[in-house]
Structures are given as C-alpha cells and as structure tokens.
Write an enzyme that holds these catalytic residues in place. Sequence first.
Site, PDB file in Angstrom:
ATOM      1  N   HIS A   1       0.748  -1.204  -0.064  1.00 55.83           N
ATOM      2  CA  HIS A   1      -0.118  -0.029   0.102  1.00 55.83           C
ATOM      3  C   HIS A   1       0.759   1.159   0.029  1.00 55.83           C
ATOM      4  O   HIS A   1       2.039   1.399   0.550  1.00 55.83           O
ATOM      5  CB  HIS A   1      -0.787   0.058   1.140  1.00 55.83           C
ATOM      6  CG  HIS A   1      -0.284  -0.264   2.722  1.00 55.83           C
ATOM      7  ND1 HIS A   1       0.087  -1.497   2.896  1.00 55.83           N
ATOM      8  CD2 HIS A   1      -0.095   0.808   3.442  1.00 55.83           C
ATOM      9  CE1 HIS A   1       0.827  -1.274   4.146  1.00 55.83           C
ATOM     10  NE2 HIS A   1       0.596   0.093   4.578  1.00 55.83           N
TER      11      HIS A   1
ATOM     12  N   HIS B   1       0.795   5.241   1.017  1.00 53.92           N
ATOM     13  CA  HIS B   1       0.215   6.308   1.944  1.00 53.92           C
ATOM     14  C   HIS B   1       0.385   7.685   1.238  1.00 53.92           C
ATOM     15  O   HIS B   1       1.142   7.969   0.618  1.00 53.92           O
ATOM     16  CB  HIS B   1       0.805   6.300   3.247  1.00 53.92           C
ATOM     17  CG  HIS B   1       0.868   5.332   4.198  1.00 53.92           C
ATOM     18  ND1 HIS B   1       0.064   5.038   5.345  1.00 53.92           N
ATOM     19  CD2 HIS B   1       1.599   4.080   4.200  1.00 53.92           C
ATOM     20  CE1 HIS B   1       0.238   4.082   5.809  1.00 53.92           C
ATOM     21  NE2 HIS B   1       1.178   3.372   5.303  1.00 53.92           N
TER      22      HIS B   1
HETATM   23  P1  AMP Z   1       1.828   0.404   7.446  1.00 50.99           P
HETATM   24  O1  AMP Z   1       2.234   0.747   8.661  1.00 50.99           O
HETATM   25  O2  AMP Z   1       2.359   1.260   6.160  1.00 50.99           O
HETATM   26  O3  AMP Z   1       1.735  -1.068   7.272  1.00 50.99           O
HETATM   27  O4  AMP Z   1       0.388   1.053   7.421  1.00 50.99           O
HETATM   28  C1  AMP Z   1      -1.068   0.187   7.723  1.00 50.99           C
HETATM   29  C2  AMP Z   1      -1.924   1.458   7.618  1.00 50.99           C
HETATM   30  O5  AMP Z   1      -3.280   0.708   7.392  1.00 50.99           O
HETATM   31  C3  AMP Z   1      -2.173   2.243   8.951  1.00 50.99           C
HETATM   32  O6  AMP Z   1      -1.955   3.682   8.629  1.00 50.99           O
HETATM   33  C4  AMP Z   1      -3.580   1.716   9.463  1.00 50.99           C
HETATM   34  O7  AMP Z   1      -3.959   2.814  10.331  1.00 50.99           O
HETATM   35  C5  AMP Z   1      -4.178   1.291   8.231  1.00 50.99           C
HETATM   36  N1  AMP Z   1      -5.174   0.544   8.401  1.00 50.99           N
HETATM   37  C6  AMP Z   1      -5.282  -0.657   9.282  1.00 50.99           C
HETATM   38  N2  AMP Z   1      -6.396  -1.360   9.136  1.00 50.99           N
HETATM   39  C7  AMP Z   1      -7.232  -0.623   8.155  1.00 50.99           C
HETATM   40  C8  AMP Z   1      -8.822  -0.547   7.838  1.00 50.99           C
HETATM   41  N3  AMP Z   1      -9.241  -1.411   8.345  1.00 50.99           N
HETATM   42  N4  AMP Z   1      -9.042   0.391   6.979  1.00 50.99           N
HETATM   43  C9  AMP Z   1      -8.176   1.337   6.926  1.00 50.99           C
HETATM   44  N5  AMP Z   1      -6.850   1.486   7.241  1.00 50.99           N
HETATM   45  C10 AMP Z   1      -6.568   0.639   7.968  1.00 50.99           C
END
Ligand code: AMP
Length: 138
Positions: free
Chosen positions: A98, A100
């Site tokens: 993903h 950001h």
């Molecule tokens: P990372 O630390 O780069 O793996 O980022 C994961 C991101 O996913 C974090 O910013 C979380 O807040 C976000 N996240 C986790 N679960 C969900 C969800 N169900 N819906 C939207 N965002 C999510």
Amino acid sequence: MSTIFSRIAAREIPAVIVAEDDAAVAFMDIAPASRGHVLVIAREAYPDIFSIPPATWLRVMALAQRVAQAIGRSLAPDGINIVQNNGAAAGQTVFHLHVHLIPRWSGDGALALWHPGATAPEQLDGVARQIRAALGDD
Ligand code: AMP
C-alpha cells in the site's frame, strides 16, 4: 493470499473508498496521520515492493497520482507525503502493498521522516557498487 486489505477491496469488510479501478483501490486510512490520509493498494495481495510485478506497481502509482491530485484540488494542503513501507523494520504493519498519501500543512508536525546522516564519498561509492552489481543481476 488474503489480507485485511484484500477483504476491503472485495467489499467483505467496510472501508471508506474514494476511488478504484480494475488494478487498485484507494480508501481512507482508519487512523489518519493527517486530514485526508488515503491508502492506495493493489487489488492483488502482493506483500511489498519486492514481490509486486512492475506493471501492477505502475497501476497502483497511477491511481495514487490521480488521488493525490484530487486531494490537492479538494483539500488544498501545503504539501503531500507519499510513503510506502516495506517490512516490519520499515514500519510496515499490513503486509499487503500500500501507498500512503498524507496531506501536509505547514507546521502540522504530522510526520517525522528521517534525520540526515553523515557519510564519506568512498562509502557512497562502495554502496553504489553493491547496488549496481545487483541491478546487473536483473
Ligand atoms: P503500514 O504501517 O505502512 O503497514 O500502514 C498500515 C496502515 O493501514 C495504517 O496507517 C493503519 O491505520 C491502516 N489500516 C489498518 N487497518 C485498516 C482498515 N481496516 N481500514 C483502513 N486503514 C487501515
């Protein structure tokens, strides 16, 4: 491989989706670092930059750019960080690639990036040699 993000892409669990196409989906981060923090995922659950096929990566980045431009027009931030974590050591917590999109406003303190380090030219040369050698392995 199924992840929480593939379940969002399949609409099996709820998320606030802002855009999607056949290759990628963009939705609001549930714990936003700033107002308008969006995640852009590949529909297919590749864990990271190391495993995603280049053509799929380009599709993710194409949607990321579209959404970033829309954030710019709609929320008028002063800037935007594009962050993409690979591996737990890099802060990755969801192992489905993903990107950001984090809108920034002057002085918001929303994100600490890195502290500039010190190095010597010969160290840069040595590391660059290692990377170039690996590129030759493609
Ligand atoms: P990372 O630390 O780069 O793996 O980022 C994961 C991101 O996913 C974090 O910013 C979380 O807040 C976000 N996240 C986790 N679960 C969900 C969800 N169900 N819906 C939207 N965002 C999510």
